[in-house]
Design a protein around this motif. Sequence first.
Motif, PDB file in Angstrom:
ATOM      1  N   VAL A  97       0.855  -1.178   0.000  1.00  0.00           N
ATOM      2  CA  VAL A  97       0.000   0.000   0.000  1.00  0.00           C
ATOM      3  C   VAL A  97       0.895   1.232   0.000  1.00  0.00           C
ATOM      4  N   PHE A  98       0.602   2.163  -0.912  1.00  0.00           N
ATOM      5  CA  PHE A  98       1.412   3.374  -1.070  1.00  0.00           C
ATOM      6  C   PHE A  98       0.547   4.622  -0.967  1.00  0.00           C
ATOM      7  N   HIS A  99       1.145   5.715  -0.483  1.00  0.00           N
ATOM      8  CA  HIS A  99       0.565   7.055  -0.601  1.00  0.00           C
ATOM      9  C   HIS A  99       1.318   7.715  -1.746  1.00  0.00           C
ATOM     10  N   TRP A 102       6.129   8.190  -4.420  1.00  0.00           N
ATOM     11  CA  TRP A 102       5.486   7.016  -3.839  1.00  0.00           C
ATOM     12  C   TRP A 102       6.121   6.714  -2.483  1.00  0.00           C
ATOM     13  N   THR A 103       5.292   6.623  -1.452  1.00  0.00           N
ATOM     14  CA  THR A 103       5.748   6.280  -0.120  1.00  0.00           C
ATOM     15  C   THR A 103       4.994   5.030   0.337  1.00  0.00           C
ATOM     16  N   LYS A 104       5.731   3.970   0.642  1.00  0.00           N
ATOM     17  CA  LYS A 104       5.082   2.743   1.112  1.00  0.00           C
ATOM     18  C   LYS A 104       4.547   2.974   2.521  1.00  0.00           C
ATOM     19  N   ILE A 105       3.246   2.693   2.718  1.00  0.00           N
ATOM     20  CA  ILE A 105       2.617   2.936   4.010  1.00  0.00           C
ATOM     21  C   ILE A 105       1.996   1.679   4.613  1.00  0.00           C
ATOM     22  N   GLY A 106       2.054   0.549   3.908  1.00  0.00           N
ATOM     23  CA  GLY A 106       1.456  -0.654   4.475  1.00  0.00           C
ATOM     24  C   GLY A 106       1.556  -1.849   3.543  1.00  0.00           C
ATOM     25  N   ILE A 107       0.890  -2.929   3.966  1.00  0.00           N
ATOM     26  CA  ILE A 107       0.862  -4.173   3.207  1.00  0.00           C
ATOM     27  C   ILE A 107      -0.550  -4.733   3.232  1.00  0.00           C
ATOM     28  N   ASN A 110      -7.310  -7.642   3.277  1.00  0.00           N
ATOM     29  CA  ASN A 110      -7.028  -7.199   4.632  1.00  0.00           C
ATOM     30  C   ASN A 110      -5.790  -6.329   4.511  1.00  0.00           C
ATOM     31  N   LEU A 111      -5.841  -5.119   5.065  1.00  0.00           N
ATOM     32  CA  LEU A 111      -4.735  -4.176   4.959  1.00  0.00           C
ATOM     33  C   LEU A 111      -4.198  -3.808   6.339  1.00  0.00           C
ATOM     34  N   ILE A 112      -2.879  -3.662   6.418  1.00  0.00           N
ATOM     35  CA  ILE A 112      -2.237  -3.083   7.599  1.00  0.00           C
ATOM     36  C   ILE A 112      -1.616  -1.777   7.129  1.00  0.00           C
ATOM     37  N   ILE A 113      -2.121  -0.668   7.652  1.00  0.00           N
ATOM     38  CA  ILE A 113      -1.641   0.662   7.270  1.00  0.00           C
ATOM     39  C   ILE A 113      -0.825   1.196   8.441  1.00  0.00           C
ATOM     40  N   PRO A 118      -1.621   9.383   5.769  1.00  0.00           N
ATOM     41  CA  PRO A 118      -1.182  10.647   5.171  1.00  0.00           C
ATOM     42  C   PRO A 118      -2.111  11.803   5.533  1.00  0.00           C
ATOM     43  N   LEU A 119      -1.515  12.959   5.774  1.00  0.00           N
ATOM     44  CA  LEU A 119      -2.292  14.153   6.103  1.00  0.00           C
ATOM     45  C   LEU A 119      -2.286  15.164   4.966  1.00  0.00           C
ATOM     46  N   VAL A 120      -1.590  14.853   3.886  1.00  0.00           N
ATOM     47  CA  VAL A 120      -1.524  15.767   2.750  1.00  0.00           C
ATOM     48  C   VAL A 120      -2.320  15.190   1.584  1.00  0.00           C
ATOM     49  N   GLN A 121      -2.536  16.023   0.580  1.00  0.00           N
ATOM     50  CA  GLN A 121      -3.247  15.554  -0.597  1.00  0.00           C
ATOM     51  C   GLN A 121      -2.482  14.425  -1.267  1.00  0.00           C
ATOM     52  N   GLY A 122      -3.187  13.649  -2.002  1.00  0.00           N
ATOM     53  CA  GLY A 122      -2.591  12.525  -2.699  1.00  0.00           C
ATOM     54  C   GLY A 122      -3.618  11.423  -2.801  1.00  0.00           C
ATOM     55  N   ARG A 123      -3.148  10.244  -3.114  1.00  0.00           N
ATOM     56  CA  ARG A 123      -4.056   9.114  -3.252  1.00  0.00           C
ATOM     57  C   ARG A 123      -3.408   7.874  -2.641  1.00  0.00           C
ATOM     58  N   THR A 124      -4.232   6.898  -2.309  1.00  0.00           N
ATOM     59  CA  THR A 124      -3.748   5.629  -1.795  1.00  0.00           C
ATOM     60  C   THR A 124      -3.816   4.616  -2.927  1.00  0.00           C
ATOM     61  N   VAL A 125      -2.705   3.895  -3.143  1.00  0.00           N
ATOM     62  CA  VAL A 125      -2.605   2.922  -4.226  1.00  0.00           C
ATOM     63  C   VAL A 125      -2.215   1.570  -3.640  1.00  0.00           C
ATOM     64  N   VAL A 126      -2.903   0.514  -4.064  1.00  0.00           N
ATOM     65  CA  VAL A 126      -2.562  -0.847  -3.660  1.00  0.00           C
ATOM     66  C   VAL A 126      -2.053  -1.567  -4.900  1.00  0.00           C
ATOM     67  N   ARG A 127      -0.832  -2.121  -4.800  1.00  0.00           N
ATOM     68  CA  ARG A 127      -0.195  -2.800  -5.932  1.00  0.00           C
ATOM     69  C   ARG A 127       0.214  -4.209  -5.528  1.00  0.00           C
ATOM     70  N   LYS A 128       0.031  -5.136  -6.447  1.00  0.00           N
ATOM     71  CA  LYS A 128       0.450  -6.518  -6.227  1.00  0.00           C
ATOM     72  C   LYS A 128       1.967  -6.573  -6.124  1.00  0.00           C
ATOM     73  N   ILE A 129       2.481  -7.345  -5.178  1.00  0.00           N
ATOM     74  CA  ILE A 129       3.922  -7.520  -5.029  1.00  0.00           C
ATOM     75  C   ILE A 129       4.405  -8.423  -6.152  1.00  0.00           C
ATOM     76  N   LYS A 130       5.431  -7.980  -6.872  1.00  0.00           N
ATOM     77  CA  LYS A 130       5.984  -8.755  -7.980  1.00  0.00           C
ATOM     78  C   LYS A 130       6.954  -9.800  -7.455  1.00  0.00           C
ATOM     79  N   ALA A 131       7.150 -10.872  -8.211  1.00  0.00           N
ATOM     80  CA  ALA A 131       7.988 -11.997  -7.785  1.00  0.00           C
ATOM     81  C   ALA A 131       9.395 -11.548  -7.406  1.00  0.00           C
TER      82      ALA A 131
END
Length: 68
Positions: free
Chosen positions: A14-16, A26-31, A42-45, A49-62
Amino acid sequence: MAKSNAPKAPTHEVFHVVGEKEKARWTKIGIGWSHADGDGFNLIINYTPLVQGRTVVRKIKAEQESAA
């Protein structure tokens, strides 16, 4: 078949993200772990984030999994 209580490795990160395209920061903020039925996560954050931006969830690559 018996259900295993052993924790699974996370399947997603999970990234902000602030900014767009090449200027995005991109800042990693969880898994996260995908549900067995594939319909949710199920997410662990670790950071909210307190600033503008978006939360992105990406599949972990091999290659990332083997480096961990």
